[in-house]
Design a protein around this motif. Structure first.
Motif, PDB file in Angstrom:
ATOM      1  N   VAL A   1      30.979  53.449  24.522  1.00  0.00           N
ATOM      2  CA  VAL A   1      32.092  53.389  25.474  1.00  0.00           C
ATOM      3  C   VAL A   1      32.074  52.059  26.212  1.00  0.00           C
ATOM      4  O   VAL A   1      31.023  51.633  26.694  1.00  0.00           O
ATOM      5  CB  VAL A   1      31.993  54.547  26.500  1.00  0.00           C
ATOM      6  N   ILE A   2      33.246  51.409  26.305  1.00  0.00           N
ATOM      7  CA  ILE A   2      33.391  50.207  27.139  1.00  0.00           C
ATOM      8  C   ILE A   2      33.767  50.680  28.541  1.00  0.00           C
ATOM      9  O   ILE A   2      34.733  51.433  28.704  1.00  0.00           O
ATOM     10  CB  ILE A   2      34.478  49.258  26.615  1.00  0.00           C
ATOM     11  N   LYS A   3      32.992  50.235  29.517  1.00  0.00           N
ATOM     12  CA  LYS A   3      33.285  50.584  30.911  1.00  0.00           C
ATOM     13  C   LYS A   3      33.463  49.312  31.727  1.00  0.00           C
ATOM     14  O   LYS A   3      32.732  48.342  31.561  1.00  0.00           O
ATOM     15  CB  LYS A   3      32.161  51.422  31.518  1.00  0.00           C
ATOM     16  N   LEU A   4      34.445  49.354  32.611  1.00  0.00           N
ATOM     17  CA  LEU A   4      34.680  48.286  33.581  1.00  0.00           C
ATOM     18  C   LEU A   4      34.080  48.736  34.902  1.00  0.00           C
ATOM     19  O   LEU A   4      34.288  49.871  35.327  1.00  0.00           O
ATOM     20  CB  LEU A   4      36.181  48.044  33.764  1.00  0.00           C
TER      21      LEU A   4
ATOM     22  N   ALA B   1      32.259  44.056  19.897  1.00  0.00           N
ATOM     23  CA  ALA B   1      33.212  42.962  19.657  1.00  0.00           C
ATOM     24  C   ALA B   1      34.377  43.028  20.640  1.00  0.00           C
ATOM     25  O   ALA B   1      34.793  42.007  21.202  1.00  0.00           O
ATOM     26  CB  ALA B   1      33.724  43.010  18.224  1.00  0.00           C
ATOM     27  N   LYS B   2      34.911  44.230  20.868  1.00  0.00           N
ATOM     28  CA  LYS B   2      36.029  44.384  21.808  1.00  0.00           C
ATOM     29  C   LYS B   2      35.595  44.073  23.242  1.00  0.00           C
ATOM     30  O   LYS B   2      36.344  43.465  24.001  1.00  0.00           O
ATOM     31  CB  LYS B   2      36.623  45.781  21.713  1.00  0.00           C
ATOM     32  N   ALA B   3      34.386  44.483  23.617  1.00  0.00           N
ATOM     33  CA  ALA B   3      33.883  44.205  24.969  1.00  0.00           C
ATOM     34  C   ALA B   3      33.715  42.705  25.183  1.00  0.00           C
ATOM     35  O   ALA B   3      34.064  42.173  26.242  1.00  0.00           O
ATOM     36  CB  ALA B   3      32.565  44.933  25.207  1.00  0.00           C
ATOM     37  N   ARG B   4      33.187  42.006  24.190  1.00  0.00           N
ATOM     38  CA  ARG B   4      33.018  40.551  24.301  1.00  0.00           C
ATOM     39  C   ARG B   4      34.374  39.840  24.392  1.00  0.00           C
ATOM     40  O   ARG B   4      34.553  38.925  25.194  1.00  0.00           O
ATOM     41  CB  ARG B   4      32.221  40.020  23.121  1.00  0.00           C
ATOM     42  N   GLU B   5      35.324  40.295  23.588  1.00  0.00           N
ATOM     43  CA  GLU B   5      36.672  39.705  23.617  1.00  0.00           C
ATOM     44  C   GLU B   5      37.343  39.953  24.971  1.00  0.00           C
ATOM     45  O   GLU B   5      37.948  39.044  25.551  1.00  0.00           O
ATOM     46  CB  GLU B   5      37.510  40.310  22.486  1.00  0.00           C
ATOM     47  N   LEU B   6      37.233  41.165  25.476  1.00  0.00           N
ATOM     48  CA  LEU B   6      37.821  41.503  26.776  1.00  0.00           C
ATOM     49  C   LEU B   6      37.158  40.712  27.901  1.00  0.00           C
ATOM     50  O   LEU B   6      37.835  40.226  28.810  1.00  0.00           O
ATOM     51  CB  LEU B   6      37.695  43.002  27.034  1.00  0.00           C
ATOM     52  N   SER B   7      35.840  40.558  27.821  1.00  0.00           N
ATOM     53  CA  SER B   7      35.103  39.783  28.811  1.00  0.00           C
ATOM     54  C   SER B   7      35.599  38.337  28.855  1.00  0.00           C
ATOM     55  O   SER B   7      35.804  37.776  29.938  1.00  0.00           O
ATOM     56  CB  SER B   7      33.616  39.818  28.477  1.00  0.00           C
ATOM     57  N   GLU B   8      35.807  37.765  27.686  1.00  0.00           N
ATOM     58  CA  GLU B   8      36.300  36.388  27.618  1.00  0.00           C
ATOM     59  C   GLU B   8      37.734  36.291  28.134  1.00  0.00           C
ATOM     60  O   GLU B   8      38.077  35.380  28.878  1.00  0.00           O
ATOM     61  CB  GLU B   8      36.235  35.893  26.174  1.00  0.00           C
ATOM     62  N   PHE B   9      38.562  37.270  27.762  1.00  0.00           N
ATOM     63  CA  PHE B   9      39.967  37.277  28.179  1.00  0.00           C
ATOM     64  C   PHE B   9      40.097  37.397  29.699  1.00  0.00           C
ATOM     65  O   PHE B   9      40.892  36.696  30.319  1.00  0.00           O
ATOM     66  CB  PHE B   9      40.711  38.429  27.487  1.00  0.00           C
TER      67      PHE B   9
END
Length: 79
Positions: free
Chosen positions: A38-41, A61-69
């Motif tokens: 699970v990705i959590k903010l 991969a999605k967490a890293r992309e979201l972090s960069e975005f």
């Protein structure tokens, strides 16, 4: 629902149980359990789950992309 801008993003592993009384696996037992990532903010002491999958590679991969975005830290945990 209140949406906040996160301080950081992280990935957790979590086990979810589902009642199997009316599903195709009802003959195998009353409950089935799945492990998800699970990705959590996180903001202060609050968190919000935004995505879950059985594939750690996809979630990471999605967490890293979201972090960069969002330009917020991704705090990877050893799972």
């Amino acid at each position: 629902m209140t949406i906040f801008f996160p301080d950081y993003i992280t990935v957790f592993s979590a086990s979810f149980s589902q009642n199997a009384d009316w599903s195709s696996v009802a003959a195998l037992g009353k409950e089935r359990s799945n492990v998800f990532f699970v990705i959590k903010l996180f903001k202060d002491n609050k968190h919000f789950s935004i995505f879950k999958s059985t594939s750690y590679v996809d979630v990471d991969a999605k967490a890293r992309e979201l972090s960069e975005f969002l330009n917020v830290p991704y705090k990877a945990k050893a799972l």
